[in-house]
Write an enzyme that holds these catalytic residues in place. Structure first.
Site: not given
Length: 364
Positions: A153, A312, A316, A340
């Protein structure tokens, strides 16, 4: 930081009042309409934005020392850092511990570096993809046994505003979660001021051709382009999520209005498993959106955007790709079902392709 954000019908409103004297910085669209504005106060950063806000401009100025300071959030051509130190405090999302964070100006070509001030010698970890150790519910950096959890973030905020060089001092192993988005970090960077580092051009990510990666249901593609564009599709078999797609040209203004406020989320059925993994110790509805079977739970009572989850995911991804330490101004990136782990794998592939291109050019 206290803030309010106002926009079109799809943007949530959040507001805290302050009686502090304002230091105004404003920019308007070329037609003179106040399409995007920013006001800085001693303890408050307020921005007003809309979904279709035109790009704005504001003249750059020089300090008494001659440093060039960016008074708008339009990304410059030279490398940047911040003008002065600025601090934040909060609780780590996964570690649950209190943490004090300080952003400090850095030198050209230094990149973004994390320093653990709670450890003797203040060991540093460069924000580079080769130092990623785990990607479970966040991206963790590790060097010589020293770790920094959940860096994405913070890195996303820096990337979104075009900040290339930055020292991040932490007295714990994880940045504060703040509200679960990157907005507070972006606010802090803007409050500190962003300055260009003259005669140091930005380091661009340049790839020779289309570059792809896929694993399971996740797939990525990057192609050489005339500007940075990103397109993400997120799909989850849930009546409140389904299939969401989001595409944008993330200039700093657009990043602030359309991406930075999107909060981290999880599904209600995942909560117990997250706790069993020893994660989410600092999680609450103040920093996490919990999607239930038929209702969204959050401190604001719902979502800030109808498609906040996919936004979001964009946030990311921009943070994870920032670990390449390169600007993405000449590439278009498309991703389906990103995460991720896959973000990092794709970043490594892109870095390798760009490195091969640079080496070939040096030989020629």
């Amino acid at each position: 930081g206290e803030f309010e954000a106002r926009g079109g019908s799809n943007a949530a409103e959040y507001c805290n009042r302050s009686s502090n004297k304002e230091i105004a910085r404003r920019w308007v669209s070329p037609k003179g309409r106040a399409a995007f504005g920013l006001r800085l106060c001693a303890t408050r950063l307020t921005y007003h934005c809309g979904y279709a806000a035109p790009r704005g401009t504001l003249a750059r100025t020089k300090t008494a020392s001659g440093k060039l300071v960016i008074n708008s959030v339009t990304e410059p051509k030279h490398q940047t850092t911040i003008l002065e130190e600025v601090a934040l405090e909060g609780v780590g999302l996964h570690t649950g511990g209190k943490v004090h964070l300080t952003f400090r100006p850095s030198l050209a070509n230094a990149g973004i570096r994390f320093f653990r001030t709670d450890i003797a010698g203040h060991p540093a970890i460069p924000a580079r993809v080769e130092f990623v150790s785990t990607t479970l519910r966040g991206t963790t950096l590790e060097l010589h046994g020293v770790k920094i959890y959940t860096v994405e973030h913070l890195l996303s905020a820096a990337a979104g505003l075009g900040v290339d060089n930055l020292d991040v001092l932490l007295d714990a192993a994880e940045p504060p979660a703040m509200d679960g988005s990157s907005l507070a970090f972006a606010q802090a960077l803007l409050k500190a001021g962003i300055q260009e580092l003259a005669e140091n051009p930005k380091r661009q990510l340049r790839i020779p051709e289309e570059t792809c990666y896929s694993s399971g249901d996740s797939s990525y593609r990057a192609i050489p382009w005339q500007r940075f564009e990103i397109s993400v599709t997120y799909q989850y078999d849930h009546p409140l999520v389904g299939k969401q797609s989001f595409e944008l040209v993330p200039s700093p203004e657009i990043y602030l209005s359309e991406v930075a406020g999107a909060r981290t989320f999880c599904f209600e059925e995942e909560v117990e498993q997250i706790k069993k993994q020893g994660l989410g110790r600092g999680g609450s509805l103040e920093n996490t959106v919990v999607i239930g079977k038929d209702k969204v739970h959050s401190s604001s009572g719902g979502l800030r955007f109808p498609n906040e989850p996919v936004r979001h995911k964009v946030l990311d991804m921009m943070g994870d790709l920032a670990l390449m330490s390169r600007c993405l101004n000449t590439v278009r990136i498309e991703a389906i079902r990103p995460g991720h782990l896959h973000n990092i794998q794709f970043a490594k592939i892109l870095s390798h392709a760009a490195r091969k291109m640079r080496m070939k050019e040096e030989v020629l």
